[in-house]
Each structure stands twice: as structure tokens, then as C-alpha cells.
Design an enzyme around this catalytic site. Structure first.
Site, PDB file in Angstrom:
ATOM      1  N   LYS A   1       0.819  -1.208   0.000  1.00 14.19           N
ATOM      2  CA  LYS A   1       0.000   0.000   0.000  1.00 14.19           C
ATOM      3  C   LYS A   1       0.857   1.264   0.000  1.00 14.19           C
ATOM      4  O   LYS A   1       2.048   1.242   0.283  1.00 14.19           O
ATOM      5  CB  LYS A   1      -0.973  -0.022   1.179  1.00 14.19           C
ATOM      6  CG  LYS A   1      -2.073  -1.059   0.966  1.00 14.19           C
ATOM      7  CD  LYS A   1      -3.190  -0.958   1.977  1.00 14.19           C
ATOM      8  CE  LYS A   1      -4.328  -1.914   1.602  1.00 14.19           C
ATOM      9  NZ  LYS A   1      -5.430  -1.883   2.582  1.00 14.19           N
TER      10      LYS A   1
ATOM     11  N   ARG B   1      -3.577 -10.273   4.988  1.00 14.47           N
ATOM     12  CA  ARG B   1      -4.004 -10.301   3.586  1.00 14.47           C
ATOM     13  C   ARG B   1      -2.878  -9.706   2.740  1.00 14.47           C
ATOM     14  O   ARG B   1      -2.482  -8.560   2.949  1.00 14.47           O
ATOM     15  CB  ARG B   1      -5.297  -9.499   3.421  1.00 14.47           C
ATOM     16  CG  ARG B   1      -5.902  -9.490   2.033  1.00 14.47           C
ATOM     17  CD  ARG B   1      -7.184  -8.678   2.034  1.00 14.47           C
ATOM     18  NE  ARG B   1      -7.833  -8.663   0.721  1.00 14.47           N
ATOM     19  CZ  ARG B   1      -7.568  -7.783  -0.251  1.00 14.47           C
ATOM     20  NH1 ARG B   1      -6.665  -6.831  -0.033  1.00 14.47           N
ATOM     21  NH2 ARG B   1      -8.205  -7.853  -1.409  1.00 14.47           N
TER      22      ARG B   1
END
Length: 296
Positions: free
Chosen positions: A241, A276
Site C-alpha cells: 500500500k 491479507r
């Protein structure tokens, strides 16, 4: 070459796991007494990291098999990008992307499949095709989603997001990001319980990068134990991210592996049950070492 052993091999040095920590994903159990790795399978043309790579049916199946071989204990399948600025897609377009893949993989793979969606119709069709978990960035707030979760009787993950994907990174603000996120997730857990979802079927996700600045994300990662006070298993997704890219000097998505692994290890040390990630083997290896130390 033999695939890497799952994290469960470390269980020999850990006290017996309570049955309350077994997540039953439509007959495929996941042991949350040890951290688990959820592989990301984006069947989209526009996801921030791997958009377009697995939109082809055969490519998506190959990637899912590879992730299981590398140690993934769950596969999260999504047909609509939720990156900042992402466009919405129709129900039919999302179904066309995910249902054939779920149908093909549900009988082949030994691990449960998760459907990453906020649409009630997609939830129902996906579980009917073999998915065993619902992962919803809107925390079952969309029309019909909560009722679908009750009817389908599979585990659900409730995520926090401020705003919507198209606008969520436009100056997000909080009074206290940790307490605000915790309060929201507590309210959504209560809404699920009141509607008839069993507590043992509920996961929560603080939503790193979903309507949060770098400072907000760091505060959440540092204070995950505070979110964990809700006594509901935590799913954490920080893989590749923008927070990682910013911390490393605005590096591109393909150069965020090591930072993502560091964040995953911190998340587990702070109480996360599921990580995840896009990078399965590296994450599994890092968590094996982490658990070997913490459980010795």
C-alpha cells in the site's frame, strides 16, 4: 520442489487451540490460534498493484494454485477495485469476473475462498458457487448485505472505511483515529449480532489506506491491540500500500515487498490473526520465524 509447510507446523510448541478459534468457512476450517495468510486475487483491470494481470480466467486459476503452493491458507477473490479513485462496476460485470473462478477453484483447492464484495447479489452468488467467507469494505452497510450475510451463514469480515473509494483519500479527518475506528467496528459488530450473525463468524479489519493519511495508518498499526479489545479476530491488509511506498521514499509498488513484510510482522505481534497479502511465500516465511520466537 515441495511447497513450504504451512504455519500450522509451529503448533507443536503451542498450547492446544480452543475450538472457539476455528473459523468454519463453509466446511473448510481455518485455525485462528496461529496467524494465517490470505492471498489476494484481483480479477480486475484496475487494482492498484496487480490490476489486469489476472483478469484472464486461466491466469487467475494459475495464480490461485501458486498462492496455495506457497502457503496461503485462504484466497480472497475480488472483481471490483477499491483503490483510491476506482470506478464502480455493475453487479453483472462483477459476477462475470468472479463466479467462474470461484466455481473452478472451490472444488479443487483445499483452502477456503473469500469473496471481496459489498454487493448482496454478488455475496449470494459467490457463496452459492463455493465461497466460504465474505470480505466487505463497507462492513455490510450496503442495501441487502447484512440480510445476505445472515442468510448465507458464512464468516464475514467488517472493514472500516471513511468515505468511498473514489474520494476516500481527499483529506480524511478523525478526532482520534484509533478510537473512531474502534467505535465504528464495535457498532458494526453489534449490528451483525443483533441481526443474527454468530459472533464466531465475525472478523474485523481497521482498513489501512481506506480514508486514512500516513499518520492515521501508523497510529492504527501501533495501536492494533486497542482494536483487538473488541475480542474479534483481526484481519490486516497492508501489502504494497501507499503507506509503505511513502515510508520508503515514494517507491513504486514493485519495490514495497520488504516494507510490507515488516508491517505484517508488526501487525501479528500486535494481535492480527490474518494477514491479507500479494506476496505469499515471503509473508509465510516471515511469520514462521515470528511465531517460532514468540511461542518458544
Amino acid at each position: 520442489m515441495m511447497p513450504p509447510a504451512p504455519l500450522a507446523v509451529l503448533q507443536t510448541n503451542i498450547s492446544p487451540i480452543s475450538s472457539a478459534l476455528i473459523l468454519d468457512c463453509a466446511g473448510k476450517p481455518v485455525d485462528l490460534g496461529i496467524p494465517q495468510v490470505m492471498g489476494i486475487l484481483n480479477i480486475t483491470p484496475d487494482s492498484f498493484s496487480d490490476g489486469g494481470r489476472f483478469i484472464n480466467h486461466d491466469a487467475s486459476l494459475t495464480r490461485a494454485r501458486q498462492m496455495v503452493d506457497e502457503g496461503a491458507s485462504m484466497i480472497d477473490i475480488g472483481g471490483e477495485s477499491t483503490r483510491p479513485g476506482a470506478r464502480s462496476v455493475s453487479v453483472q460485470e462483477e459476477l462475470d469476473r468472479v463466479i467462474p473462478v470461484i466455481e473452478a477453484l472451490s472444488t479443487e483447492l483445499p483452502v477456503p475462498l473469500s469473496i471481496d464484495t459489498s454487493k448482496a447479489t454478488v455475496m449470494r452468488e459467490a457463496v452459492g458457487a463455493g465461497a466460504g467467507l465474505i470480505n466487505d469494505v463497507l462492513a455490510l452497510q450496503a442495501e441487502g448485505a447484512l440480510a445476505a450475510a445472515v442468510d448465507l451463514s458464512v464468516p464475514v469480515c467488517l472493514m472500516h472505511m471513511q468515505g468511498a473509494p473514489r474520494t476516500m483519500q481527499q483529506s480524511p479527518e478523525y478526532l482520534n483515529v484509533v478510537e473512531d475506528v474502534k467505535d465504528f467496528l464495535a457498532e458494526r459488530v453489534k449490528a451483525c449480532l443483533d441481526a443474527g450473525v454468530l459472533r464466531e463468524r465475525i472478523l474485523i479489519d481497521p482498513g489501512f489506506g481506506f480514508g486514512k493519511t500516513l499518520e492515521h495508518n501508523l497510529a492504527l498499526l501501533k495501536n492494533l491491540k486497542r482494536i483487538g479489545e473488541l475480542k474479534t479476530p483481526l484481519l490486516v491488509g497492508v501489502s504494497r500500500k501507499s503507506m509503505i511506498g511513502t515510508l520508503l521514499g515514494d517507491v513504486s509498488v514493485d519495490k514495497r515487498l520488504f516494507g510490507s513484510i515488516a508491517a505484517a510482522v508488526i501487525a501479528v505481534l500486535e494481535g492480527a490473526s490474518i494477514i491479507r497479502t500479494h506476496d505469499i511465500r515471503a509473508t509465510v516465511d516471515a511469520l514462521k520465524v515470528t511465531m517460532a520466537v514468540t511461542s518458544s
